[in-house]
Design a protein around this motif. Structure first.
Motif, PDB file in Angstrom:
ATOM      1  N   ASP A  51     -66.904   6.960   5.304  1.00 48.33           N
ATOM      2  CA  ASP A  51     -65.567   6.852   4.732  1.00 48.33           C
ATOM      3  C   ASP A  51     -64.545   7.915   4.966  1.00 48.33           C
ATOM      4  O   ASP A  51     -63.419   7.634   5.465  1.00 48.33           O
ATOM      5  CB  ASP A  51     -65.674   6.866   3.082  1.00 48.33           C
ATOM      6  N   CYS A  52     -65.084   9.199   5.373  1.00 54.11           N
ATOM      7  CA  CYS A  52     -64.402  10.185   5.719  1.00 54.11           C
ATOM      8  C   CYS A  52     -64.020   9.938   7.329  1.00 54.11           C
ATOM      9  O   CYS A  52     -62.799  10.395   7.495  1.00 54.11           O
ATOM     10  CB  CYS A  52     -65.156  11.315   5.769  1.00 54.11           C
ATOM     11  N   LEU A  53     -64.839   9.345   8.013  1.00 51.20           N
ATOM     12  CA  LEU A  53     -64.372   9.254   9.396  1.00 51.20           C
ATOM     13  C   LEU A  53     -63.588   8.386   9.645  1.00 51.20           C
ATOM     14  O   LEU A  53     -62.562   8.135  10.557  1.00 51.20           O
ATOM     15  CB  LEU A  53     -65.710   9.057  10.375  1.00 51.20           C
ATOM     16  N   ALA A  54     -63.552   7.250   8.777  1.00 52.67           N
ATOM     17  CA  ALA A  54     -62.519   6.276   8.817  1.00 52.67           C
ATOM     18  C   ALA A  54     -61.187   6.517   8.346  1.00 52.67           C
ATOM     19  O   ALA A  54     -60.134   6.161   9.208  1.00 52.67           O
ATOM     20  CB  ALA A  54     -63.181   4.938   7.671  1.00 52.67           C
ATOM     21  N   ALA A  55     -61.123   7.549   7.358  1.00 56.47           N
ATOM     22  CA  ALA A  55     -59.943   7.950   6.950  1.00 56.47           C
ATOM     23  C   ALA A  55     -59.170   8.802   7.894  1.00 56.47           C
ATOM     24  O   ALA A  55     -58.009   8.835   8.064  1.00 56.47           O
ATOM     25  CB  ALA A  55     -60.189   8.802   5.672  1.00 56.47           C
ATOM     26  N   CYS A  56     -60.024   9.488   8.759  1.00 58.28           N
ATOM     27  CA  CYS A  56     -59.325  10.617   9.845  1.00 58.28           C
ATOM     28  C   CYS A  56     -59.038   9.965  11.102  1.00 58.28           C
ATOM     29  O   CYS A  56     -58.473  10.660  12.130  1.00 58.28           O
ATOM     30  CB  CYS A  56     -60.040  11.980   9.713  1.00 58.28           C
ATOM     31  N   ALA A  57     -59.592   8.666  11.423  1.00 52.93           N
ATOM     32  CA  ALA A  57     -59.695   8.144  12.764  1.00 52.93           C
ATOM     33  C   ALA A  57     -58.546   8.117  13.398  1.00 52.93           C
ATOM     34  O   ALA A  57     -58.549   8.386  14.748  1.00 52.93           O
ATOM     35  CB  ALA A  57     -60.759   6.841  12.641  1.00 52.93           C
ATOM     36  N   ASP A  58     -57.182   8.082  12.896  1.00 60.07           N
ATOM     37  CA  ASP A  58     -56.206   7.617  13.387  1.00 60.07           C
ATOM     38  C   ASP A  58     -55.411   8.630  13.800  1.00 60.07           C
ATOM     39  O   ASP A  58     -53.941   8.621  14.277  1.00 60.07           O
ATOM     40  CB  ASP A  58     -55.346   6.473  12.666  1.00 60.07           C
ATOM     41  N   GLN A  59     -55.774   9.929  13.455  1.00 59.16           N
ATOM     42  CA  GLN A  59     -54.787  10.969  13.459  1.00 59.16           C
ATOM     43  C   GLN A  59     -55.610  12.225  14.239  1.00 59.16           C
ATOM     44  O   GLN A  59     -55.782  13.099  14.053  1.00 59.16           O
ATOM     45  CB  GLN A  59     -54.172  11.467  12.257  1.00 59.16           C
ATOM     46  N   PRO A  60     -55.465  11.916  15.465  1.00 59.04           N
ATOM     47  CA  PRO A  60     -56.367  12.996  16.266  1.00 59.04           C
ATOM     48  C   PRO A  60     -55.470  14.366  16.426  1.00 59.04           C
ATOM     49  O   PRO A  60     -55.805  15.412  16.492  1.00 59.04           O
ATOM     50  CB  PRO A  60     -56.297  12.404  17.882  1.00 59.04           C
ATOM     51  N   ASP A  61     -54.146  14.127  16.238  1.00 59.18           N
ATOM     52  CA  ASP A  61     -53.192  15.413  16.508  1.00 59.18           C
ATOM     53  C   ASP A  61     -53.562  16.388  15.171  1.00 59.18           C
ATOM     54  O   ASP A  61     -53.465  17.615  15.227  1.00 59.18           O
ATOM     55  CB  ASP A  61     -51.711  15.086  16.340  1.00 59.18           C
ATOM     56  N   VAL A  62     -53.701  15.729  13.947  1.00 60.27           N
ATOM     57  CA  VAL A  62     -54.153  16.574  12.922  1.00 60.27           C
ATOM     58  C   VAL A  62     -55.547  17.023  12.908  1.00 60.27           C
ATOM     59  O   VAL A  62     -55.682  18.090  12.533  1.00 60.27           O
ATOM     60  CB  VAL A  62     -54.130  15.820  11.560  1.00 60.27           C
ATOM     61  N   ARG A  63     -56.315  16.319  13.561  1.00 58.77           N
ATOM     62  CA  ARG A  63     -57.684  16.806  13.554  1.00 58.77           C
ATOM     63  C   ARG A  63     -57.679  18.104  14.570  1.00 58.77           C
ATOM     64  O   ARG A  63     -58.374  19.233  14.490  1.00 58.77           O
ATOM     65  CB  ARG A  63     -58.531  15.977  14.425  1.00 58.77           C
ATOM     66  N   ALA A  64     -56.765  17.711  15.798  1.00 59.48           N
ATOM     67  CA  ALA A  64     -56.712  19.126  16.785  1.00 59.48           C
ATOM     68  C   ALA A  64     -56.120  20.183  16.306  1.00 59.48           C
ATOM     69  O   ALA A  64     -56.342  21.525  16.445  1.00 59.48           O
ATOM     70  CB  ALA A  64     -55.847  18.567  17.997  1.00 59.48           C
ATOM     71  N   ALA A  65     -55.358  20.064  15.327  1.00 59.80           N
ATOM     72  CA  ALA A  65     -54.295  21.433  14.573  1.00 59.80           C
ATOM     73  C   ALA A  65     -55.359  21.842  13.411  1.00 59.80           C
ATOM     74  O   ALA A  65     -55.222  23.363  13.298  1.00 59.80           O
ATOM     75  CB  ALA A  65     -53.098  20.765  13.906  1.00 59.80           C
ATOM     76  N   LEU A  66     -56.278  21.390  13.104  1.00 61.65           N
ATOM     77  CA  LEU A  66     -57.247  21.792  12.089  1.00 61.65           C
ATOM     78  C   LEU A  66     -58.574  22.615  12.587  1.00 61.65           C
ATOM     79  O   LEU A  66     -59.125  23.552  12.129  1.00 61.65           O
ATOM     80  CB  LEU A  66     -57.851  20.835  11.202  1.00 61.65           C
ATOM     81  N   ALA A  67     -58.709  22.254  14.268  1.00 59.53           N
ATOM     82  CA  ALA A  67     -59.759  23.011  14.950  1.00 59.53           C
ATOM     83  C   ALA A  67     -59.833  24.336  14.913  1.00 59.53           C
ATOM     84  O   ALA A  67     -58.734  25.157  15.101  1.00 59.53           O
ATOM     85  CB  ALA A  67     -59.709  22.504  16.340  1.00 59.53           C
TER      86      ALA A  67
END
Length: 352
Positions: free
Chosen positions: A12-28
């Protein structure tokens, strides 16, 4: 069984974040802090951080601040045993400090349980008002703060006198100085304090206003309609609705709520408010019918079980999320039907 439950939540978590690689990159490689960290939203954020780190190797670290940290590790050892998630014992009513490398803060400490509003209103007010004051003071000492999210409440809008979705700018009057509005008044004060610190100290602050959230990590004894309906079904009783069943609410699943909050950390704009909830309303009667489909035979539904309680003629409480979707780029990945299914399975499954 327990491992499967948590594996489903990971997906469920991976589905929720799947479409926003820019947000994932900013959180790294960022250090996050969540007050009220062992509550529903905080635990889902921990689940999300664990998923992001394991799937994408983002190297996020997370501090969860909470008044009571003794039960959480026993309940969720798959999160408490991780090196990237740390519990910190802290009552936000007292001054405290965030770790110096903290870059993102979610201030989610609060007491939404209306039973406590009635039994201990002073603690409700102090946790909300003193809590955000202490959190903002601690945030003002950080050199690398990127964003502070104030988790408010949809209730600050007051009691709507019309049908339909609520926008972030909708407000309706509430009586002043009444004990039954202590939580609403305190949350309004908290939003004012956030505005003051944003203006006076130039803190990067945004606000999210949750509507009804549901899913795993919810507690069945909480006095909210969907919890009551699920409890009635799981205990084999009839489903009891206080009103005539026409009240409409919406339900955002925990994985979406957590991701939308993290997206607000990255994409939020100073001073803006974002509704946090599903735009898919359902009446209480429709909801109990959907829940009742999960058992056989279907339970009997009883209406107007609290005749002394006066029901508003117009009782809608669900959000317009147009601004949230536009600004944060999020979408609801778990439908109402899926949210009901997942929440029911969470409560029905053995905890072993």
């Amino acid at each position: 069984m327990a491992n499967q439950r948590f594996a489903d939540m990971r997906q469920d978590c991976l589905a929720a974040c799947a479409d926003q690689p820019d947000v994932r990159a900013a959180l790294a490689r960022q250090h996050l802090a969540v007050t009220g960290g062992t509550g529903f939203l905080g635990t889902w954020i921990a689940e999300m951080v664990a998923a992001l780190n394991d799937q994408y190797q983002l190297g996020i670290t997370l501090d969860l601040y909470a008044r009571n940290v003794t039960e959480w590790p026993q309940q969720y050892p798959h999160l408490a045993g991780r090196l990237d998630i740390r519990l910190r014992s802290q009552d936000v009513r007292s001054p405290f400090e965030f770790a110096k490398n903290t870059s993102y803060i979610v201030h989610a400490a609060g007491i939404p349980n209306n039973r406590v509003h009635a039994s201990d209103p002073l603690r409700v007010h102090q946790t909300t008002v003193a809590g955000i004051t202490n959190a903002l003071e601690a945030a003002s000492q950080l050199d690398g703060l990127r964003r502070f999210i104030n988790v408010s409440s949809c209730l600050v809008a007051g009691a709507p006198d019309r049908l339909g979705a609520l926008t972030e700018t909708d407000y309706f009057p509430i009586p002043s100085g009444q004990l039954h509005t202590v939580y609403i008044d305190a949350k309004r004060s908290a939003e004012m304090l956030a505005s003051i610190y944003r203006s006076q100290y130039r803190l990067p602050i945004s606000t999210v206003r949750p509507f009804t959230l549901t899913g795993a990590y919810q507690q069945l004894d909480r006095p909210w309609a969907i919890n009551n309906f699920l409890r009635d079904v799981l205990t084999g009783g009839e489903i009891r609705i206080h009103g005539d069943g026409s009240a409409r609410r919406s339900y955002l699943y925990g994985s979406d709520a957590a991701w939308w909050t993290l997206a607000a950390l990255v994409k939020g704009v100073d001073g803006e408010v974002y509704n946090l909830g599903s735009a898919e309303p359902v009446t209480h009667l429709e909801l109990v019918q959907l829940i009742g489909e999960r058992v056989s035979p279907r339970p009997r539904v009883v209406l107007n079980t609290a005749p002394a309680r006066q029901q508003r003629q117009q009782d809608d409480l669900y959000p317009d999320v147009t601004a949230t979707v536009r600004r944060l780029g999020v979408r609801q990945t778990c439908s109402l039907q899926q949210a009901i299914d997942k929440t029911y399975r969470w409560f029905a499954a053995p905890r072993a």
